[in-house]
Design a protein around this motif. Structure first.
Motif, PDB file in Angstrom:
ATOM      1  N   THR A   1       2.685   9.514   6.850  1.00 21.60           N
ATOM      2  CA  THR A   1       2.439  10.464   5.767  1.00 21.60           C
ATOM      3  C   THR A   1       1.385  11.487   6.191  1.00 21.60           C
ATOM      4  O   THR A   1       0.331  11.137   6.714  1.00 21.60           O
ATOM      5  N   ARG A   2       1.704  12.773   5.975  1.00 23.22           N
ATOM      6  CA  ARG A   2       0.763  13.845   6.292  1.00 23.22           C
ATOM      7  C   ARG A   2       0.037  14.297   5.021  1.00 23.22           C
ATOM      8  O   ARG A   2       0.480  14.004   3.902  1.00 23.22           O
ATOM      9  N   ARG A   3      -1.048  15.020   5.197  1.00 28.30           N
ATOM     10  CA  ARG A   3      -1.761  15.537   4.024  1.00 28.30           C
ATOM     11  C   ARG A   3      -0.852  16.458   3.210  1.00 28.30           C
ATOM     12  O   ARG A   3      -0.890  16.454   1.985  1.00 28.30           O
ATOM     13  N   LEU A   4      -0.022  17.251   3.891  1.00 25.44           N
ATOM     14  CA  LEU A   4       0.910  18.139   3.200  1.00 25.44           C
ATOM     15  C   LEU A   4       1.873  17.340   2.323  1.00 25.44           C
ATOM     16  O   LEU A   4       2.184  17.743   1.192  1.00 25.44           O
ATOM     17  N   ASP A   5       2.344  16.202   2.845  1.00 25.22           N
ATOM     18  CA  ASP A   5       3.237  15.337   2.066  1.00 25.22           C
ATOM     19  C   ASP A   5       2.542  14.852   0.810  1.00 25.22           C
ATOM     20  O   ASP A   5       3.127  14.813  -0.280  1.00 25.22           O
ATOM     21  N   TYR A   6       1.295  14.451   0.972  1.00 27.77           N
ATOM     22  CA  TYR A   6       0.502  13.969  -0.169  1.00 27.77           C
ATOM     23  C   TYR A   6       0.333  15.070  -1.215  1.00 27.77           C
ATOM     24  O   TYR A   6       0.517  14.829  -2.421  1.00 27.77           O
ATOM     25  N   LEU A   7      -0.004  16.278  -0.785  1.00 29.11           N
ATOM     26  CA  LEU A   7      -0.237  17.376  -1.725  1.00 29.11           C
ATOM     27  C   LEU A   7       1.053  17.740  -2.479  1.00 29.11           C
ATOM     28  O   LEU A   7       1.017  18.037  -3.676  1.00 29.11           O
ATOM     29  N   LYS A   8       2.174  17.705  -1.776  1.00 32.73           N
ATOM     30  CA  LYS A   8       3.460  17.973  -2.437  1.00 32.73           C
ATOM     31  C   LYS A   8       3.759  16.899  -3.475  1.00 32.73           C
ATOM     32  O   LYS A   8       4.286  17.188  -4.563  1.00 32.73           O
ATOM     33  N   LYS A   9       3.412  15.670  -3.151  1.00 31.48           N
ATOM     34  CA  LYS A   9       3.679  14.557  -4.069  1.00 31.48           C
ATOM     35  C   LYS A   9       2.853  14.677  -5.334  1.00 31.48           C
ATOM     36  O   LYS A   9       3.378  14.521  -6.444  1.00 31.48           O
ATOM     37  N   ILE A  10       1.551  14.969  -5.199  1.00 30.43           N
ATOM     38  CA  ILE A  10       0.724  15.022  -6.404  1.00 30.43           C
ATOM     39  C   ILE A  10       1.027  16.266  -7.226  1.00 30.43           C
ATOM     40  O   ILE A  10       0.812  16.285  -8.446  1.00 30.43           O
ATOM     41  N   LYS A  11       1.518  17.310  -6.570  1.00 28.14           N
ATOM     42  CA  LYS A  11       1.991  18.475  -7.333  1.00 28.14           C
ATOM     43  C   LYS A  11       3.093  18.049  -8.281  1.00 28.14           C
ATOM     44  O   LYS A  11       3.102  18.402  -9.465  1.00 28.14           O
ATOM     45  N   ARG A  12       4.013  17.241  -7.765  1.00 27.49           N
ATOM     46  CA  ARG A  12       5.181  16.845  -8.549  1.00 27.49           C
ATOM     47  C   ARG A  12       4.850  15.775  -9.580  1.00 27.49           C
ATOM     48  O   ARG A  12       5.368  15.798 -10.690  1.00 27.49           O
ATOM     49  N   LYS A  13       3.999  14.846  -9.205  1.00 31.32           N
ATOM     50  CA  LYS A  13       3.712  13.727 -10.097  1.00 31.32           C
ATOM     51  C   LYS A  13       2.699  14.069 -11.195  1.00 31.32           C
ATOM     52  O   LYS A  13       2.720  13.466 -12.266  1.00 31.32           O
ATOM     53  N   THR A  14       1.801  15.018 -10.927  1.00 33.15           N
ATOM     54  CA  THR A  14       0.711  15.277 -11.868  1.00 33.15           C
ATOM     55  C   THR A  14       0.549  16.754 -12.221  1.00 33.15           C
ATOM     56  O   THR A  14       0.560  17.133 -13.384  1.00 33.15           O
ATOM     57  N   ALA A  15       0.390  17.599 -11.199  1.00 34.14           N
ATOM     58  CA  ALA A  15       0.010  18.990 -11.449  1.00 34.14           C
ATOM     59  C   ALA A  15       1.065  19.762 -12.231  1.00 34.14           C
ATOM     60  O   ALA A  15       0.734  20.582 -13.093  1.00 34.14           O
ATOM     61  N   ILE A  16       2.339  19.498 -11.973  1.00 33.55           N
ATOM     62  CA  ILE A  16       3.394  20.309 -12.584  1.00 33.55           C
ATOM     63  C   ILE A  16       3.446  20.123 -14.102  1.00 33.55           C
ATOM     64  O   ILE A  16       3.689  21.085 -14.839  1.00 33.55           O
ATOM     65  N   LEU A  17       3.186  18.918 -14.598  1.00 30.80           N
ATOM     66  CA  LEU A  17       3.221  18.700 -16.047  1.00 30.80           C
ATOM     67  C   LEU A  17       1.981  19.297 -16.716  1.00 30.80           C
ATOM     68  O   LEU A  17       2.071  19.820 -17.840  1.00 30.80           O
ATOM     69  N   ILE A  18       0.838  19.236 -16.048  1.00 32.51           N
ATOM     70  CA  ILE A  18      -0.355  19.868 -16.603  1.00 32.51           C
ATOM     71  C   ILE A  18      -0.172  21.383 -16.633  1.00 32.51           C
ATOM     72  O   ILE A  18      -0.551  22.056 -17.601  1.00 32.51           O
ATOM     73  N   ALA A  19       0.446  21.932 -15.592  1.00 31.17           N
ATOM     74  CA  ALA A  19       0.736  23.370 -15.574  1.00 31.17           C
ATOM     75  C   ALA A  19       1.684  23.737 -16.710  1.00 31.17           C
ATOM     76  O   ALA A  19       1.496  24.761 -17.387  1.00 31.17           O
ATOM     77  N   PHE A  20       2.698  22.901 -16.932  1.00 26.11           N
ATOM     78  CA  PHE A  20       3.638  23.169 -18.028  1.00 26.11           C
ATOM     79  C   PHE A  20       2.932  23.117 -19.377  1.00 26.11           C
ATOM     80  O   PHE A  20       3.195  23.935 -20.264  1.00 26.11           O
ATOM     81  N   SER A  21       2.026  22.162 -19.542  1.00 26.33           N
ATOM     82  CA  SER A  21       1.281  22.048 -20.803  1.00 26.33           C
ATOM     83  C   SER A  21       0.554  23.349 -21.114  1.00 26.33           C
ATOM     84  O   SER A  21       0.592  23.847 -22.244  1.00 26.33           O
ATOM     85  N   CYS A  22      -0.106  23.891 -20.114  1.00 24.02           N
ATOM     86  CA  CYS A  22      -0.881  25.120 -20.303  1.00 24.02           C
ATOM     87  C   CYS A  22       0.031  26.319 -20.574  1.00 24.02           C
ATOM     88  O   CYS A  22      -0.197  27.082 -21.516  1.00 24.02           O
TER      89      CYS A  22
END
Length: 315
Positions: free
Chosen positions: A155-176
């Motif tokens: 696992t690369r750092r880029l893989d991790y960042l893509k994962k947390i974007k999808r699992k967490t950041a995208i729903l918070i962005a949608f909320s806003c």
């Protein structure tokens, strides 16, 4: 500052109970109990704050309904997440799957998503539908990626960042962004709120992953290093792997609990690793702050307040 939102959050909960109500009294009671045991309502608060960028009172009913939709999406995704992780507790309570079985929890999560689809169809603004479909797609991909990435030492750092974007950041962005769209804010403010939510969501998840090693049960209601125990390689583990690759030489599904504890102890007692994790989180917070430089000053103050509050969860 958050006191003023207590009545609104209560209205959102009442709205959730109304739109999820079925002919099955037992189901209604289970849903009500589960939502009342909710967390910080971060996504609801962010949506309500961003809605102040438009005409809040004129669109109050739709704003409350959209906040309900966001909270239902979040809750349904947690129910499904707990099934995948075979989790026993959530927010200090027994999980839905542990208490009622995986099959019941799965169908309940599906039922909640069905409610979301029914209610969101009543909104005419196509931007809501575009953002929501992208959000739901990314949430699902995030779960698939996490499952495939367990125990993957490549696992690369880029893989991790893509994962947390999808699992967490995208729903918070949608909320806003949903709050600002429903309140009929300006196009510029709508773009600003999406960027703010995305960057805040990235930081929010990184802080969670930091606390998995530095906070544990006291802050998150779970044991120290639980993610790594489950094979989930988060940012602190990636930093540790770069610093000391030999730590993960035999990191597989067959790795003993003792070996995992050795890795966890190495990370939680390593100030350099924890400090670097926090530094990366703060960089996302700086981007979030910059995203709202030009919005209404009152809303900016409230969003900055909640952003800083979330950043200090370890205190």
């Amino acid at each position: 500052m958050l006191k003023q939102y207590e009545i609104l959050v209560h209205d959102v909960l009442e709205d959730i109970f109304d739109i999820t109500r079925s002919e099955d009294d037992r189901l209604n009671e289970i849903i009500k109990k589960y939502f009342l045991n909710g967390g910080k309502r971060v996504r609801v608060l962010l949506l309500l704050m961003c809605a102040k960028l438009g005409n809040f009172e004129l669109n109050r009913k739709d704003i409350i309904r959209m906040a309900s939709i966001v909270e239902i999406i979040h809750t349904a995704s947690l129910i499904h997440d707990d099934i995948i992780d075979n989790a026993d507790t959530r927010r200090g309570s027994v999980t839905m799957n542990k208490q009622y079985g995986n099959e019941f929890a799965l169908y309940l999560g599906d039922y909640l998503f069905a409610v979301v689809l029914r209610e969101v169809a009543k909104f005419e603004d196509e931007r809501i539908h575009i953002y929501l479909t992208e959000t739901l797609k990314e949430l699902c991909i995030g779960e698939l990626i996490q499952e495939d990435g367990l125990y993957n030492i490549k696992t690369r750092r880029l893989d991790y960042l893509k994962k947390i974007k999808r699992k967490t950041a995208i729903l918070i962005a949608f909320s806003c962004v949903a709050g600002s769209i429903v309140a009929k804010a300006s196009d510029e403010d709508i773009r600003s709120t999406f960027s703010f939510g995305y960057y805040l969501g990235m930081s929010y998840q990184i802080i969670d992953d930091y606390l998995d090693f530095a906070g544990g049960a006291q802050n998150l209601g779970k044991e120290v290093g639980q993610d790594l125990m489950n094979g989930n390689i988060t940012l602190p583990a990636l930093i540790a792997k770069k610093e000391n690759p030999e730590l993960f030489n035999n990191f597989t599904k067959r790795t003993s609990r003792k070996e995992k504890e050795n890795i966890i102890n190495y990370i939680k007692n390593n100030d350099r690793i924890l400090s670097e994790t926090l530094t990366i989180s703060r960089k996302y917070l700086e981007k979030a702050q910059k995203s709202i430089d030009n919005i209404d000053s009152t809303v900016k103050t409230e969003l900055t307040f909640i952003m800083n509050k979330l950043a200090r969860r370890d205190n």
